[in-house]
Design an enzyme around this catalytic site. Structure first.
Site, PDB file in Angstrom:
ATOM      1  N   GLY A 208     -36.118  19.664  30.705  1.00 17.39           N
ATOM      2  CA  GLY A 208     -34.723  19.214  30.565  1.00 17.39           C
ATOM      3  C   GLY A 208     -34.589  17.785  31.029  1.00 17.39           C
ATOM      4  O   GLY A 208     -35.574  17.054  31.143  1.00 17.39           O
ATOM      5  N   ASN A 209     -33.361  17.349  31.261  1.00 19.07           N
ATOM      6  CA  ASN A 209     -33.149  16.009  31.817  1.00 19.07           C
ATOM      7  C   ASN A 209     -31.913  16.033  32.701  1.00 19.07           C
ATOM      8  O   ASN A 209     -31.231  17.048  32.806  1.00 19.07           O
ATOM      9  CB  ASN A 209     -33.057  14.964  30.700  1.00 19.07           C
ATOM     10  CG  ASN A 209     -31.939  15.267  29.732  1.00 19.07           C
ATOM     11  OD1 ASN A 209     -30.773  15.268  30.106  1.00 19.07           O
ATOM     12  ND2 ASN A 209     -32.287  15.565  28.481  1.00 19.07           N
ATOM     13  N   TYR A 210     -31.616  14.896  33.336  1.00 16.71           N
ATOM     14  CA  TYR A 210     -30.554  14.854  34.345  1.00 16.71           C
ATOM     15  C   TYR A 210     -29.149  14.647  33.781  1.00 16.71           C
ATOM     16  O   TYR A 210     -28.214  14.432  34.530  1.00 16.71           O
ATOM     17  CB  TYR A 210     -30.843  13.742  35.362  1.00 16.71           C
ATOM     18  CG  TYR A 210     -32.052  14.003  36.218  1.00 16.71           C
ATOM     19  CD1 TYR A 210     -32.094  15.118  37.046  1.00 16.71           C
ATOM     20  CD2 TYR A 210     -33.147  13.148  36.197  1.00 16.71           C
ATOM     21  CE1 TYR A 210     -33.205  15.369  37.834  1.00 16.71           C
ATOM     22  CE2 TYR A 210     -34.258  13.391  36.981  1.00 16.71           C
ATOM     23  CZ  TYR A 210     -34.282  14.502  37.801  1.00 16.71           C
ATOM     24  OH  TYR A 210     -35.372  14.758  38.576  1.00 16.71           O
ATOM     25  N   SER A 211     -28.988  14.702  32.468  1.00 16.69           N
ATOM     26  CA  SER A 211     -27.646  14.462  31.910  1.00 16.69           C
ATOM     27  C   SER A 211     -26.647  15.480  32.464  1.00 16.69           C
ATOM     28  O   SER A 211     -26.915  16.687  32.472  1.00 16.69           O
ATOM     29  CB  SER A 211     -27.701  14.581  30.387  1.00 16.69           C
ATOM     30  OG  SER A 211     -26.393  14.664  29.880  1.00 16.69           O
TER      31      SER A 211
ATOM     32  N   ALA B 233     -27.862  14.015  25.516  1.00 21.33           N
ATOM     33  CA  ALA B 233     -29.192  13.502  25.865  1.00 21.33           C
ATOM     34  C   ALA B 233     -30.193  14.535  25.352  1.00 21.33           C
ATOM     35  O   ALA B 233     -30.582  15.464  26.070  1.00 21.33           O
ATOM     36  CB  ALA B 233     -29.305  13.334  27.369  1.00 21.33           C
TER      37      ALA B 233
END
Ligand code: CTP
Length: 399
Positions: free
Chosen positions: A208-211, A276
């Site tokens: 995943g990512n930090y969005s 994102a």
């Protein structure tokens, strides 16, 4: 601009209630129709006669009038209004509207109102800065209520700090602004992507990512405030947004997001793609949890579909498309390439080089690039303000 506009003015029991007389006058002078609803405590601070005289309507106070036996229909009051404003909003009434209480006429009308609601909180500084108050404000904001923040200054308690109700002129300006933009996108349908995507590795892990999704949700809120119908396709986030013109579709992966966009894009007037999206996903998703074995583990990733690129290829002449570019270096150059490659009408650039911009923050620093090589640069602002700037750009240039 306010001629014939129907405004419900809810007044709760705080000292700032005395200033509402000025607000009613400002609204009436501009031709608005004003109906005031007073909570029981508010009449200690402003007389119903003052309110009734200035608004040229009864001062609504109770569900039923003991003298003539008449019942005040809170549902029809709620349906009558184009806009509901509650000022001042005390800590007590804030807590009640945040949690659905309806033990007076104003609260019941709030619950029945179909129109947008703007509130101007007013309380002592310790109450205003209390976590409970902050939580309640954030809760009503998530339910679509616009908040005009309290200002700093002298308070009735003799203390000085944040908690004073915004001045009647400020509230009036906000109301005028609402009617200026409130119908700008009426009849338009807009698709928005927001948040991260989660790409499964095995049943318990993902890439995943930090969005946080904040930017996309703020944009969705602004579109709704301007009268649009919104389809919000959201990856996993903590954000909450409720609105009768909102269709929220939750997805996890880029592939799921693409499918939803594919089934709705054609019927939309425009799209704002703020998600994102993970560029890659594991080539294979393990059926069972991967067990710890060797010192290193290699995952093979495969490219995800570019959802915005797909939309750019499908876009008809009537549709417009805005993308985002998050860059770490050569921001303008890279974003210009994306604008052209993805066949967009505009791209919002933010760079992690700017402090306070990008993932997780409540602020953002954006530049909007368009096809005419115009570049509009904004200072570091709240994501809420950034969303307003993006929407101003879209309504002025693309719609
Ligand atoms: N986007 C998308 N689908 C993807 C990747 C990105 O819809 N698979 C959208 C994003 O929502 C954003 C824009 O494309 O509006 C740009 O995303 P960004 O990650 O900055 O660009 P990429 O095209 O992925 O390029 P790179 O990561 O190489 O900079």
């Amino acid at each position: 601009m306010l001629k014939g506009k129907r405004i419900i003015l809810g007044i709760t029991g705080g000292i700032a209630a005395y200033k509402i007389a000025f607000l009613i006058r400002l609204l009436k002078k501009q031709g608005a129709e004003v109906k005031c609803i007073l909570t029981p405590a508010s009449s200690d601070f402003i007389s119903p006669l003052t309110v009734s005289t200035l608004s040229e309507n009864p001062a609504y106070q109770q569900f039923w009038n003991k003298e003539n036996g008449e019942w005040t229909n809170h549902v029809s009051l709620g349906l009558w209004a184009d806009l509901m404003v509650i000022a001042p909003l005390t800590a007590n009434s804030l807590a009640k509207i945040a949690h659905g209480y309806c033990d007076n006429l104003l609260l019941a009308t709030y619950l029945s109102a179909k129109c947008p609601v703007i509130v101007a909180p007013a309380m002592d500084l310790d109450m205003y800065s209390h976590d409970t108050t902050k939580n309640n404000l954030s809760l009503i904001e998530k339910h679509g209520v616009e908040i005009i923040p309290a200002e700093k200054g002298f308070l009735a308690s003799g203390l000085e700090g944040e908690g004073r109700m915004a001045e009647p002129e400020t509230i009036f300006k906000r109301i005028e602004e609402y009617f200026e933009v409130g119908e700008q996108l009426k009849g338009k349908k807009i698709i928005i992507t927001a948040g991260p995507t989660y790409e499964s590795i095995d049943p318990v892990r993902f890439i995943g990512n930090y969005s946080s999704g904040k930017m996309g949700y703020q944009i969705a809120k602004k579109c709704l405030n301007r009268g649009a119908e919104v389809i919000l396709v959201s990856g996993p986030t903590q954000q909450v947004l409720v609105h009768e013109k909102l269709t929220l579709i939750n997805v996890r992966s880029a592939e799921e997001m693409l499918k939803v966009v594919q089934s709705h894009f054609e019927l939309c007037d425009g799209g704002i793609f703020a998600a994102a999206v993970s560029d890659y996903r594991p080539a294979e998703v393990e059926g069972q949890k991967i067990k710890k074995s060797d010192d290193t583990l290699t995952l093979t990733l495969t490219k995800n579909p570019d959802i915005l690129f797909w939309a750019g290829q499908q876009k008809s002449k009537k549709q417009w498309l805005v993308g985002f570019a998050l860059e770490t270096n050569d921001a303008i150059e890279n974003a210009t390439k994306k604008l052209k490659k993805k066949n967009l009408d505009a791209i919002v650039v933010n760079t992690l080089e700017d402090k306070g911009a990008g993932f997780g923050h409540d602020t953002n620093k954006i530049t909007i690039l368009d096809l005419n090589n115009n570049s509009t640069k904004f200072e570091l602002t709240s994501k809420k303000e950034a969303a307003k700037n993006i929407l101003d750009f879209i309504t002025n240039n693309l719609v």
